[in-house]
Design a protein around this motif. Structure first.
Motif, PDB file in Angstrom:
ATOM      1  N   ARG A 113      52.981   2.611 -22.894  1.00 40.07           N
ATOM      2  CA  ARG A 113      52.010   3.214 -22.200  1.00 40.07           C
ATOM      3  C   ARG A 113      52.351   4.519 -21.644  1.00 40.07           C
ATOM      4  N   ARG A 114      53.483   4.811 -21.236  1.00 47.12           N
ATOM      5  CA  ARG A 114      54.035   6.232 -20.649  1.00 47.12           C
ATOM      6  C   ARG A 114      54.253   7.024 -22.067  1.00 47.12           C
ATOM      7  N   ASP A 169      50.505   8.120 -22.463  1.00 47.04           N
ATOM      8  CA  ASP A 169      50.297   8.882 -21.491  1.00 47.04           C
ATOM      9  C   ASP A 169      50.706  10.631 -21.658  1.00 47.04           C
ATOM     10  N   GLU A 204      48.288  13.709 -22.205  1.00 45.59           N
ATOM     11  CA  GLU A 204      48.547  14.884 -21.388  1.00 45.59           C
ATOM     12  C   GLU A 204      48.837  16.185 -22.355  1.00 45.59           C
ATOM     13  N   GLU A 208      42.538  -0.122 -23.235  1.00 46.07           N
ATOM     14  CA  GLU A 208      43.370   1.076 -23.113  1.00 46.07           C
ATOM     15  C   GLU A 208      42.657   2.263 -24.124  1.00 46.07           C
ATOM     16  N   PRO A 266      41.841   6.273 -22.846  1.00 46.93           N
ATOM     17  CA  PRO A 266      42.646   7.441 -22.741  1.00 46.93           C
ATOM     18  C   PRO A 266      42.781   8.055 -24.333  1.00 46.93           C
TER      19      PRO A 266
END
Length: 787
Positions: free
Chosen positions: A365-366, A369, A373, A414, A417
């Motif tokens: 997940r990180r 992310d 970004e 999810e 995103p």
């Protein structure tokens, strides 16, 4: 100063070798011989034995033997076989702009090319690879495939070469035999000298070095990992340490083949010798696909609150360098940035640690992310001097972005995103042209996140633009309708974005009047809201439509306003298109000199971005301008532009307003040139690689043939053949076998084989038939030596 994003040599994308290649001379020759006789060669063997390095070295040595070069495709991090054709297409430099299936596009692209395709780490996709390779080989006669896999593809005509460990001395041989003749010894000493510069093989350490190489069974990766330990141990201590601990390390894997247990034990040993912080970072960065950079690792590493221990992440740069020193990571500088790489076998140990600690989902997940970004930063900084850097960075990160999208698709809840990432990449997608895979992801994620959110609306917008660019108008209109309805509920600024999108669809639907109306309305909204990026984008689109309708003054006014925004901001992509459109408008107004300069200025920017669509348009436009007075130049430029269109699976026919220019140019050239001359000049242009075509279009150097197109006339001069090799080449040309040559010249059959191998290597050929053709094209040779 921004470093140009120019493409590598068009003939190859082989990764640079970061360490010396040691040994395997006989194996290299065997593989090359197999490739001369079979169109599919598979290198098999267990992980860490050196299949990839051998394949890369053979491919590099054969590069000039293939007219269209060598392309390398790494499959180790690809999990979904559905993406196999697109992955290969990307490695070939293709862009998924057409609506055809990826396999069909590959066949069409490779059908007329002579190329070596290297597919690395195929074992986990072996069925999909076998089906696709079989299709390609049956339909593309100039294609040869070299694969690495732990098992063969099992296709008819496949030549399988089992890669063996490096040679090691038997017990006791080190006392009487020169050790350098053993490949494992040579590799270990080479890698040891890299980490301990004064290391040499001596009488004192030769027995210990031989024992290390025997214990590690000549496995290259194991030897490299062990050599690093000489920083802290002597060879004697290292040999003793391996002997003392090896049985413990191999427990738990007794069902594995012996050498696989050796490899697993060596990785486990390296893991145990790492500090706790190094083990943590090893595990954290194992979620990356392929390469990654420091900022990405910083984004993925959990904070102290997440992990309970932030020592590893607080010291991250130092820990990464420590892992490089231990050969867990490899580091390479690309475009001024250091990128780290982890081999799949080592990566799996890190994944296992994450699973053991229950952290795998958190780290994935990180990872996701960070790339969401990065996409947001790309959108935010698109109109800035960083634009080209961002384009180049996103190109490097395609594997990681696919992995992030896979997480969004596979993990419940999810999807949004992933939609946000795709929505942010509208402009990058237009520049890069990967519409086919992008639309597949949108189809998957939109179905998983049906809620009427702003994210969904923006995703529908990007999907609509990409469908339109593919000429897939019915789905585009459906996406536009849903997005417009949702925008009405959401209000500004989404409403204005969909006015602009509707104008884009109208332009591609050959309704310029409606497009102008919608673009003008959207432009008012963007100016009002202060959206600099979309203001600039809309000005470019308006300039193009005005040029199509003949309203040249308004087209040039839009161009002037666009430059007023983009030039001070240091932006390149919008500016390059605006300059190209201004060139068209100026040419239509009768100022050919200014039109050429504007088109060339645009092409220079496109070269810095390596944007194939813009390069193709630039080459075409300069051909259109040249056609009435220089048909030779115009035809060469059209042939060069065709290379770009084939790679990106589109042409000027995608946009009705442009295609009329192309057709008029062809009509002018056909009237001036007979069919044979036209075809000859077209082929001359098609023989230029991208760099040479741009140089020619810019008048920076005369047209020169693509480096690898001319390799057989440039490199195969025969000047570097010995008199004996020339004599043997003549005998090959007469149809003699190696046995016949040996008998004729009274030499051994093996010596004859070696001479033929040297001839093939020197001339850049892969088969004896090429020697026959080459000899038939040569002038009568001088008398050769006898005996």
């Amino acid at each position: 100063m921004v470093e140009p994003a120019s493409m590598r040599d068009a003939a190859t994308n082989l990764p640079a070798e970061l360490t010396n290649f040691v040994g395997r001379r006989a194996e290299r020759n065997d593989v090359k011989r197999s490739l001369s006789e079979s169109r599919l060669v598979t290198l098999t063997g267990f992980g860490g034995v050196g299949k990839t390095r051998l394949a890369l070295r053979v491919a590099a040595e054969l590069r000039r033997a293939f007219t269209d070069g060598v392309r390398f495709v790494s499959l180790g991090e690809l999990n979904d076989p559905a993406w196999l054709p697109d992955t290969i297409a990307t490695a070939l430099g293709m862009q998924g702009r057409s609506t055809r299936t990826a396999p069909a596009s590959l066949v069409e692209y490779l059908r007329r090319r002579e190329l070596l395709l290297v597919l690395d780490n195929s074992e986990h996709l072996v069925e999909a690879v076998a089906v696709l390779v079989d299709t390609l080989l049956r339909t593309c006669p100039g294609l040869r495939v070299l694969t690495t896999s732990r098992e063969p593809l099992r296709l008819r005509g496949e030549s399988v070469h089992t890669v063996a460990p490096l040679t090691v001395p038997s017990h006791g041989e080190e006392r009487t035999t020169p050790l350098r003749q053993y490949e494992a010894i040579s590799l270990f000493v080479d890698r040891a000298a890299a980490v301990v510069p004064d290391f040499t093989l001596t009488e004192d350490n030769r027995a210990a070095v031989a024992a290390i190489c025997r214990k590690l069974e000549g496995i290259p990766l194991a030897l490299e990992l062990a050599a690093v330990r000489l920083r802290a141990m002597s060879p004697h201590e290292l040999a003793e340490h391996l002997t003392d601990r090896w049985e413990l390390l191999t427990r738990g894997s007794r069902d594995a083949p012996d050498r696989q247990r050796t490899m697993a034990a060596c990785i486990e040993w390296s893991f145990e010798l790492c500090s706790e912080a190094e083990r943590d970072v090893w595990a954290y960065v194992s979620v990356f696909t392929g390469d990654f950079e420091l900022d990405a690792a910083q984004g993925v590493c959990p904070s102290g609150d997440d992990s309970g221990d932030d020592d590893a992440c607080a010291q991250l740069p130092d820990v990464l360098l420590a892992l490089v020193d231990k050969s867990i990571l490899a580091a390479e500088v690309q475009g001024g940035r250091t990128r780290f790489h982890m081999l799949p076998a080592i990566r799996q140990r890190g994944i296992s640690r994450l699973r053991e600690r229950g952290m795998l989902t958190q780290l994935r997940r990180r990872h996701r992310d960070f790339y969401v970004e990065l996409s947001r930063r790309t959108q935010r900084e698109w109109v800035s001097p960083r634009q080209i850097d961002l384009i180049v960075r996103l190109r490097r990160e395609q594997g990681n972005m696919r992995t992030a999208l896979e997480f969004c698709h596979q993990e419940p809840g999810e999807a949004e995103p992933g939609l946000r990432m795709g929505a942010n990449l509208l402009e990058f997608g237009l520049a890069e042209g990967l519409f086919r895979p992008g639309r597949v992801w949108f189809g998957r994620l939109l179905a998983q996140a049906p809620e009427p959110t702003a994210t969904r609306a923006l995703a529908l917008r990007t999907a609509c633009w990409w469908a339109t660019m593919q000429g897939d108008m019915e789905p585009a209109r459906e996406l536009l309708a849903e997005g417009t309805a949702l925008a009405t509920e959401l209000g500004e600024p989404v409403t204005t974005l969909f006015e602009q999108t509707a104008g884009f669809v109208a332009m591609f639907s050959d309704d310029p009047a409606r497009a102008v109306e919608l673009f003008e309305s959207a432009l008012t909204g963007f100016r009002s809201s202060g959206d600099i990026s979309q203001t600039t984008h809309t000005l470019v689109l308006l300039a193009l439509v005005h040029t199509f309708t003949g309203d040249l003054d308004r087209a040039l006014a839009c161009h002037k306003e666009c430059l007023g925004i983009s030039e001070p901001a240091g932006e390149s992509w919008y500016r390059s298109y605006s300059l190209w459109i201004a060139g068209l408008a100026t040419w239509a107004a009768g100022d050919e000199t200014s039109a050429i300069e504007l088109a060339r200025e645009s092409l220079r920017l496109k070269r810095a971005m390596a944007e194939k669509l813009g390069i193709g348009l630039g080459l075409e436009t300069l051909a259109w301008i040249a056609a009435p007075h220089d048909p030779r130049r115009a035809t060469i430029l059209l042939g060069a532009a065709q290379n770009q269109w084939e790679a990106i699976e589109t042409s000027t026919a995608a946009l009705p307003g442009l295609f009329s220019y192309h057709q008029r140019c062809i009509d002018v050239l056909r009237a001036d040139l007979d069919a044979a001359r036209f075809d000859e000049l077209w082929r001359e242009g098609a023989a230029l690689d991208q760099a040479a075509a741009i140089d020619y279009a810019l008048d920076e150097r005369p047209p020169s043939r693509r480096r690898d197109i001319g390799r057989k006339t440039e490199s195969a001069t025969g000047d570097n053949l010995t008199r004996r090799e020339t004599q043997i080449a003549e005998l090959v040309a007469k149809g003699l076998t190696n046995k016949d040559i040996a008998s004729t010249l009274v030499i051994s059959k093996r010596t004859a084989e070696t001479h033929v191998e040297h001839i093939l290597t020197k001339l850049g050929f892969t088969s004896r038939i090429e020697i026959v053709r080459w000899m038939s094209d040569r002038p009568e040779s001088a008398d050769t030596e006898s005996g």
